[in-house]
Design an enzyme around this catalytic site. Structure first.
Site, PDB file in Angstrom:
ATOM      1  N   GLY A 148       0.818  -1.205   0.000  1.00 50.57           N
ATOM      2  CA  GLY A 148       0.000   0.000   0.000  1.00 50.57           C
ATOM      3  C   GLY A 148       0.852   1.255   0.000  1.00 50.57           C
ATOM      4  N   CYS A 149       0.212   2.374  -0.292  1.00 49.80           N
ATOM      5  CA  CYS A 149       0.947   3.630  -0.442  1.00 49.80           C
ATOM      6  C   CYS A 149       1.382   4.206   0.898  1.00 49.80           C
ATOM      7  CB  CYS A 149       0.124   4.632  -1.237  1.00 49.80           C
ATOM      8  SG  CYS A 149      -1.552   4.890  -0.620  1.00 49.80           S
ATOM      9  N   HIS A 150       0.434   4.333   1.842  1.00 49.83           N
ATOM     10  CA  HIS A 150       0.818   4.792   3.184  1.00 49.83           C
ATOM     11  C   HIS A 150       1.865   3.843   3.774  1.00 49.83           C
ATOM     12  CE1 HIS A 150      -1.976   8.062   4.011  1.00 49.83           C
ATOM     13  NE2 HIS A 150      -3.022   7.346   3.681  1.00 49.83           N
ATOM     14  N   THR A 151       1.624   2.567   3.571  1.00 44.38           N
ATOM     15  CA  THR A 151       2.484   1.528   4.118  1.00 44.38           C
ATOM     16  C   THR A 151       3.919   1.654   3.643  1.00 44.38           C
ATOM     17  OG1 THR A 151       0.584   0.090   3.892  1.00 44.38           O
ATOM     18  CG2 THR A 151       2.690  -0.946   4.294  1.00 44.38           C
ATOM     19  N   THR A 153       5.456   4.136   2.448  1.00 41.90           N
ATOM     20  CA  THR A 153       6.088   5.370   2.895  1.00 41.90           C
ATOM     21  C   THR A 153       6.494   5.271   4.358  1.00 41.90           C
ATOM     22  OG1 THR A 153       4.539   6.405   1.361  1.00 41.90           O
ATOM     23  CG2 THR A 153       5.833   7.874   2.752  1.00 41.90           C
TER      24      THR A 153
END
Lengths: 355, 355, 355, 355
Positions: A148-151, A153
């Protein structure tokens, strides 16, 4: 060299568009199929005006595009294409899956998604595609579960601390994202008139599904260091993950706060630690300056920095990514390159569009 | 009723414009003077097109506008008008000072501003104008020091916890602000081309000057509860304050993280605590929904909520304000109303412009 | 193949950044020098964070970077580098000049710029670099005068009509642009707080300098058709050019209104005319859909369409470009490729960043 | 004075929210009912967070809110509430209708809306509510048809020329609008990710329905001057109307181009003409500066200016409005005040939110 044939499921979403932007430039790839229920039988430009005149692809049904390809990118939403992924694998094709379907261990998946994993029998072959930390096992894999994107980062920001034993008991992730992470679906909350001049918290306090992914990866790093194995044993690390929507299209800035158990630290030492940890990584830049999202707009890079608050003893680890680049399509192509044994930066984008 | 004559120093800045938007609508006020070095002798609309046809005011020099008025609003930047404030006070005029000149105790001021307070002899009469918590001593004051924008927002979020003894040892404030807080000064970093699609950390890790203000106010609340005295004894509370710039013009969202020493808490109890603490406050709204900045755009309100992360034990206190409204001009007018003994909401704005 | 050494004057401006984004990817180019008065002796990333970790270039003085190079790109503001361009030419280097210094005939220049052309003796060798229409004379040129952004967009929209004799007596150009056209200079009008939620006319009614460029090019097309010569005889065509600033960073949409002298026209015929006129052009796309600026964001393409208002008899020619791409740096690199006889699309960008 | 009871149909749309922002502040009004199919039985703040804590209204069904009120504002979309408007009128209530249902003569309506007017028998009592030009007949009217946003803006810009006989044969309106004009409906085209950094033409070349409204009003002005009657005889004036979407929430800038039949004109004379024409109008400001949309953001004002291109002979009339204010809700309240014989500026907003 013969080009590998790839198809893209979910090519009418933002992740799909970004896959196309990269794969059309990939010297070893031919995009042979694009899928989208909504646009079936229509030309690519009916969905994406930016490709008008640049491609003659037509959206086709799922079976057709799988049939045509050697490898499938699945950018369809969570849960919507799991059976297609299975079918592609069973017919001997490799898959890079951008959804959450295989990102978590089945029990963690149940906790966060409130349902059973659809095909848990596939999970053992799924490799978690956080490229910098799983590189070795990605080579030759058949099924990549793209993070995932938040993950991505938050994990890139915190991994060096986890590896060095510098995570405190409390870890707070405050992650601000652009609205494109919510996809191209028509929801009132995502309208320009609602988003512009609005900064919005959502799914705070341990309710966002990316929490599980962060906790598993940090657990792996703590147990294994810099070379992770998806399916080895580890204990997750507990994190308070809190996402926010900033009024912008792209970009994530993760601010990660923790208090080191080791009091003998300094900003300089921390920067050295980060430099060492990511030494040689083609898509990571560790900077002494504070990262800002515009510096990675449109790219597959992650820019990192770290601060130390001497007054309170907090470490603040910061990472900026483009949620659609390094946070989705860029990492998917990176995974693809690694799977295939290609030069790993092929078709990846490092230069941001600024301004 | 005779209207009170007021003048505004620094009327060409964003705080000045917002003072005018309120004071032009104030039934007990006549704006008699506006000052700005840059626009002296020019009509108001040369600086602010939105007032074209609505006012015939001309920018004049400082001495003239002070001479004309009963009360002075000083919206000039930090340090630039301290001697004018002194002159106005000495000639018997009251002052609402929006700068940081008198916000901190002299020793705290020295620490954060790296210089001596300009007129420490005036500090004992300066009342810190966080209206909800200093209301009683504002009435009849001659000099109000109007709080900072990040400060107001974070303090309103954390005060109920401080008063209830629920602040843990670690307090992290992650405060996202619109760019107008940087003023109308022409700097490359504030250009549209640099700000749009950019989320930027700045002055992290105990380096931002608003830290001192937050620490002093929380210290007062801890010592005195809900009715604060600027000049009573107290010990500051240490905070890790971290500001960020979101790509928007207005709005602050403060996310405040702490871990309660009391384990017997719940979200419901916390919401009750907040409701009680701010009961009857005309400009505060405590909500069970998460606050977003657009809901206070253009207003003088603060919307608050609180979350409890059961997994990690963190309390997350959230506050949304408009940095130019409640965070600056709106609170200044609120202070003015309280000083004068007027109905305290006169000319204040509660209805946001949405969309 | 040996890479050509190029230097960039004015590399700290937006045009400079966009030149770097392209030239760093150019297989036949080595960027050897970058110039900027403001950043002299500093590394590239001090000015442009997006290149941090991707280049080790240091800003140097003008003489040094000219000395190092085979060919100079000058992206310095109008009038500021004319003598440097002259020096480079005299020392045998080729120049692509992005300023307005050599865009107009000396008499037209005097009319619009209210001053004499600085080095009129250089004008006879300056080739006007509107690539699609001056391609033949660009090959082998020593000095290219790169067209303006509004100009390029309006001229590409109107050229097919001019060539076909379909321009009426009245030609109105309504051209909306993003703010980056105003450069990276710190002016109040360009601040985010002033630009967001603001649509602003400027330099209307025959007062904008780009008018002269549009009139000269349309005059050439009327006289010469599709293959123009900068220094042949022609009569300008009078145009009412009117620019507007839209609240966005990049993009120009030119809407050009005229009433055809030929009443026997239709939208279909007009689209055919445009398709024919630009047949084979690698950076032009003629569409039956209305062009929008996002479809060319970050690119060097121009998307065109045309409408016919049957009720009133007006033709509406529309063109979308990115003002920093096709409107500046992209066209400069296109000119460079043509000058050198390289494949003309090298390093040019055709795929927009969407969203 | 007893407050008039009003209800609002379509209160969950942007026009509805703006009606509430004004009517909640109106000293002679009590809002007794709000309607919305989607939010029925829910509190106002479920739809509009900005009113949380400021109102205890609950959305109710149409019959109930009509029953409760003396006067109905209908802000429901075109065609969706025509029968409710009829019912309200038949039960003796007055109506201000913000939809297009009664804006055009039945034959013009048929041409532009491709259907018959729903209740043509009501048309004779509908008064076209362009306040400045229909003021006399609005007083005492039972049914006001509130004009469109593009229409209001273009007509205010062109009316002085029409009245003075200065319109040429060709009239081109280039009208740029914010996205809120498209309403709060969830469509992909209106998403932040699609709108930001995008300038988009739509419904060009005589295909937009507002064309008919502009043509009828200009026809009335030509026939009757400054005091118009909706139902008197007149011939429409043909106009080429062309709308564009700028990446912003609010604001319209209409640029109207025509070539005067009278060659003895100048910018000064034109400005005088405009000043005279709108002399005494409380919501119109004629300026010698170019109008920009931010100067009317959130307001009910229209700022006008005019330019003369001496080279080409074109007059350029410019008008800026907020599409939701003067272009919708503000004009509706203005009409309401006029109908009721109240002071006409009650609750109207003249001061823009800047920045």
């Amino acid at each position: 060299m013969k080009r590998l044939k790839v198809s893209i499921l979910g090519a009418s979403g933002y992740g799909g568009a970004e896959l196309l932007r990269r794969l059309f430039q990939h010297p070893l790839v031919e995009v042979v199929g694009i899928g989208s229920r909504q646009y079936e039988s229509q030309p690519l430009e009916a969905c994406w005006p930016q490709f008008a005149g640049l491609s003659s692809l037509i959206f086709e049904d799922t079976a057709t595009i799988i049939e045509k390809c050697d490898l499938l990118f699945s950018a369809a939403p969570h849960g919507s294409a799991t059976s297609d992924v299975k079918a592609a694998l069973q017919s001997g094709r490799k898959v890079v899956d951008l959804s959450a379907d295989f990102r978590l261990r089945p029990d963690t998946y149940r906790y966060w998604y409130k349902e059973e994993m659809h095909y848990p029998e596939l999970y053992p072959q799924a490799i978690y595609g956080l490229c910098e930390l799983h590189r070795q096992e990605i080579y030759g894999a058949n099924l990549i579960s793209n993070p995932g994107c938040h993950t991505t980062t938050a994990n890139l920001a915190l991994a060096p601390l986890a590896a060095a034993g510098l995570l405190g008991d409390d870890i707070i992730v405050n992650s601000a994202t652009g609205i494109s992470g919510a996809g191209r679906s028509a929801k009132v909350n995502n309208l320009y008139s609602e988003v512009n001049e609005n900064y919005v918290p959502y799914s705070l306090a341990g309710t966002h599904r990316h929490t599980g992914e962060i906790e598993e990866t940090l657990g792996r790093v703590k147990a294994m260091g810099r070379q992770l194995k998806t399916h080895a044993d580890f204990d997750p690390v507990m994190v308070s993950f809190n996402p926010y929507r900033a009024p912008m299209t792209r970009g994530i800035l993760a601010s990660c706060y923790t208090k080191s158990p080791d009091s003998n630290i300094s900003e300089e030492k921390l920067l050295d630690l980060y430099q060492d940890f990511y030494s040689g990584e083609p898509l990571i830049h560790v900077s002494s300056s504070l990262p800002e999202t515009k510096a990675v707009f449109g790219t597959d890079r992650c820019i990192l920095s770290v601060r130390y608050d001497q007054r309170t003893g907090h470490i603040i680890a910061l990472a900026a990514t483009d949620n659609l680049g390094k946070g989705a399509a860029g990492q998917a192509v990176h995974n693809f390159n690694l799977m295939q044994g290609y030069e790993e930066s092929l078709a990846l984008i490092r230069q941001a569009v600024w301004p």
